[in-house]
Write an enzyme that holds these catalytic residues in place. Structure first.
Site, PDB file in Angstrom:
ATOM      1  N   SER A  53      32.387  30.284  44.083  1.00 47.03           N
ATOM      2  CA  SER A  53      33.047  29.343  44.998  1.00 47.03           C
ATOM      3  C   SER A  53      32.299  29.338  46.331  1.00 47.03           C
ATOM      4  O   SER A  53      31.509  30.244  46.621  1.00 47.03           O
ATOM      5  CB  SER A  53      34.494  29.805  45.201  1.00 47.03           C
ATOM      6  OG  SER A  53      35.123  29.028  46.193  1.00 47.03           O
ATOM      7  N   TYR A  83      40.638  36.213  47.709  1.00 45.67           N
ATOM      8  CA  TYR A  83      39.955  35.222  46.860  1.00 45.67           C
ATOM      9  C   TYR A  83      38.484  35.127  47.261  1.00 45.67           C
ATOM     10  O   TYR A  83      37.595  35.051  46.405  1.00 45.67           O
ATOM     11  CB  TYR A  83      40.670  33.876  47.014  1.00 45.67           C
ATOM     12  CG  TYR A  83      40.224  32.791  46.056  1.00 45.67           C
ATOM     13  CD1 TYR A  83      40.088  33.028  44.691  1.00 45.67           C
ATOM     14  CD2 TYR A  83      39.989  31.498  46.518  1.00 45.67           C
ATOM     15  CE1 TYR A  83      39.706  32.015  43.815  1.00 45.67           C
ATOM     16  CE2 TYR A  83      39.610  30.473  45.655  1.00 45.67           C
ATOM     17  CZ  TYR A  83      39.462  30.739  44.305  1.00 45.67           C
ATOM     18  OH  TYR A  83      39.089  29.731  43.447  1.00 45.67           O
TER      19      TYR A  83
HETATM   20  P1  NAD Z   1      43.322  25.870  37.139  1.00 42.64           P
HETATM   21  O1  NAD Z   1      44.422  26.656  37.775  1.00 42.64           O
HETATM   22  O2  NAD Z   1      43.554  24.427  36.820  1.00 42.64           O
HETATM   23  O3  NAD Z   1      42.864  26.596  35.797  1.00 42.64           O
HETATM   24  C1  NAD Z   1      42.844  27.972  35.640  1.00 42.64           C
HETATM   25  C2  NAD Z   1      43.335  28.286  34.228  1.00 42.64           C
HETATM   26  O4  NAD Z   1      43.208  29.694  34.027  1.00 42.64           O
HETATM   27  C3  NAD Z   1      44.808  27.926  33.999  1.00 42.64           C
HETATM   28  O5  NAD Z   1      44.930  27.071  32.873  1.00 42.64           O
HETATM   29  C4  NAD Z   1      45.476  29.279  33.749  1.00 42.64           C
HETATM   30  O6  NAD Z   1      46.525  29.227  32.778  1.00 42.64           O
HETATM   31  C5  NAD Z   1      44.318  30.111  33.253  1.00 42.64           C
HETATM   32  N1  NAD Z   1      44.549  31.545  33.426  1.00 42.64           N
HETATM   33  C6  NAD Z   1      45.128  32.167  34.483  1.00 42.64           C
HETATM   34  N2  NAD Z   1      45.198  33.491  34.265  1.00 42.64           N
HETATM   35  C7  NAD Z   1      44.640  33.715  33.048  1.00 42.64           C
HETATM   36  C8  NAD Z   1      44.430  34.874  32.268  1.00 42.64           C
HETATM   37  N3  NAD Z   1      44.812  36.084  32.702  1.00 42.64           N
HETATM   38  N4  NAD Z   1      43.840  34.745  31.061  1.00 42.64           N
HETATM   39  C9  NAD Z   1      43.455  33.512  30.607  1.00 42.64           C
HETATM   40  N5  NAD Z   1      43.638  32.376  31.290  1.00 42.64           N
HETATM   41  C10 NAD Z   1      44.221  32.472  32.504  1.00 42.64           C
HETATM   42  O7  NAD Z   1      42.061  26.062  38.083  1.00 42.64           O
HETATM   43  P2  NAD Z   1      40.770  25.150  38.322  1.00 42.64           P
HETATM   44  O8  NAD Z   1      40.940  24.425  39.602  1.00 42.64           O
HETATM   45  O9  NAD Z   1      40.425  24.366  37.112  1.00 42.64           O
HETATM   46  O10 NAD Z   1      39.683  26.289  38.552  1.00 42.64           O
HETATM   47  C11 NAD Z   1      38.878  26.816  37.507  1.00 42.64           C
HETATM   48  C12 NAD Z   1      37.917  27.827  38.108  1.00 42.64           C
HETATM   49  O11 NAD Z   1      37.160  27.192  39.137  1.00 42.64           O
HETATM   50  C13 NAD Z   1      38.614  29.024  38.764  1.00 42.64           C
HETATM   51  O12 NAD Z   1      37.813  30.169  38.576  1.00 42.64           O
HETATM   52  C14 NAD Z   1      38.629  28.642  40.225  1.00 42.64           C
HETATM   53  O13 NAD Z   1      38.706  29.795  41.025  1.00 42.64           O
HETATM   54  C15 NAD Z   1      37.295  27.948  40.333  1.00 42.64           C
HETATM   55  N6  NAD Z   1      37.149  27.040  41.466  1.00 42.64           N
HETATM   56  C16 NAD Z   1      37.958  25.939  41.630  1.00 42.64           C
HETATM   57  C17 NAD Z   1      37.751  25.089  42.717  1.00 42.64           C
HETATM   58  C18 NAD Z   1      38.615  23.855  42.912  1.00 42.64           C
HETATM   59  O14 NAD Z   1      38.404  23.128  43.880  1.00 42.64           O
HETATM   60  N7  NAD Z   1      39.576  23.576  42.025  1.00 42.64           N
HETATM   61  C19 NAD Z   1      36.738  25.362  43.634  1.00 42.64           C
HETATM   62  C20 NAD Z   1      35.934  26.487  43.438  1.00 42.64           C
HETATM   63  C21 NAD Z   1      36.138  27.315  42.355  1.00 42.64           C
END
Ligand code: NAD
Length: 282
Positions: free
Chosen positions: A165, A178
């Site tokens: 990130s 985070y």
């Molecule tokens: P999201 O919350 O939509 O998806 C995360 C998924 O992980 C969920 O479906 C959840 O059920 C699953 N999850 C949680 N705990 C779990 C576990 N113990 N075992 C298995 N699955 C589990 O999030 P997102 O926005 O799609 O983000 C995906 C990745 O991208 C994450 O690592 C997030 O930190 C990273 N990220 C997101 C952004 C953003 O702007 N959305 C920016 C930078 C990084």
């Protein structure tokens, strides 16, 4: 139909954790459209099933698995099923991750009087909240590598992609756990890339900048659609002056997994951020 930029993943098995979620659900679809058989892993079984069903309905190949990235036994059980039903893992996307409000401060800066005021300061951060965030992001990346990367040893064209990130380069205000956990993912990406460099497994990460998703929409926009103060800060620190579109991550995803295009690239953390990480603010 997403653009697959000429990347052909047919014959490959891709395992995507957190694939019931917004970004990794999209990644799962993109990999399937590029020809991979996709194992859609998520703690939320119905979310994983929904993504797998939409991939299969579109004529591609996916299977949903309930998996907890923090439990070795759960991962081993799913690994055995994936092996039997789809084959050995060629590609692992470690997408499960996220933050938790218990590990956030209310304010950007600590100021005189805050201890007495009704505000959550650095001194009030909850240990279990910090542990939750570190475990989900860091351990939740390391454990799936231990379980699935064994399939990749000595096989051509295998690779791991982690999700870091912006906060890994410079921490964002209010979210120390985070930020630290994503910095650990970037560091681990480099470590594992070196460690696996002799056995043909490339390990890279993408570092998404700011994307509007269902989870952060309320933080970024008021109910009338006008931008919040945080949105104004983000956009003024993003040289391109806009949020990213989730689909704009697909090119980096496919490029880093494409062995012909990126076969000499390992240990990088690629920002996809409209210039945010390059800009000092002046
Ligand atoms: P999201 O919350 O939509 O998806 C995360 C998924 O992980 C969920 O479906 C959840 O059920 C699953 N999850 C949680 N705990 C779990 C576990 N113990 N075992 C298995 N699955 C589990 O999030 P997102 O926005 O799609 O983000 C995906 C990745 O991208 C994450 O690592 C997030 O930190 C990273 N990220 C997101 C952004 C953003 O702007 N959305 C920016 C930078 C990084």
């Amino acid at each position: 139909m997403a653009l697959t930029f000429g990347t052909d993943l047919s014959g490959k098995v891709a395992v995507v954790t957190g694939a019931g979620g917004v970004l990794c659900g999209m990644f799962a679809k993109t990999l399937a459209e590029a020809g991979a058989k996709v194992a859609v892993l998520d703690l939320n079984e119905s979310a994983a099933e929904g993504i797998a069903a939409s991939i299969n309905e579109a004529g591609y190949k996916a299977k949903a698995y309930k998996a907890n990235v923090l439990e070795r036994a759960s991962l081993e059980e799913v690994h055995a099923k994936v092996l039997a039903e789809l084959g050995p893992c060629d590609i692992l996307i470690n997408g499960a991750g996220g933050n938790n409000a218990r590990a956030n401060t209310d304010k950007e800066y600590f100021e005189m009087g805050d201890i007495e005021a009704d505000t959550k300061t650095f001194f009030d951060l909850d240990q279990s909240g910090v542990e939750f965030v570190f475990n989900l992001n860091f351990l939740g990346t390391l454990l799936p590598c231990q379980i699935f990367a064994k399939d990749m040893i000595g096989r051509e064209g295998c690779s791991i992609l982690n999700i870091s990130s912006m906060n890994a380069f410079t921490p964002l205000t209010k979210i120390p756990a985070y930020s630290g956990a994503k910095a650990a993912i970037s560091n681990f990406t480099q470590w594992l890339a070196v460690h696996f460099s002799k056995v043909g497994i490339r390990v890279n990460a993408i570092a998404p900048g700011f994307f509007v998703t269902a989870q952060n929409e309320k933080l970024l926009f008021n109910e009338d659609g006008s931008p919040t103060p945080r949105t104004n800060k983000i956009l003024s620190a993003t040289p391109m002056g806009r949020f990213g579109e989730a689909e704009e991550l697909n090119g980096a995803l496919l490029f880093l997994l494409n062995h012909a295009a990126a076969g000499f690239i390992t240990g990088v953390v690629l920002p996809i951020d409209g210039g945010f990480s390059a800009y000092s603010g002046v």
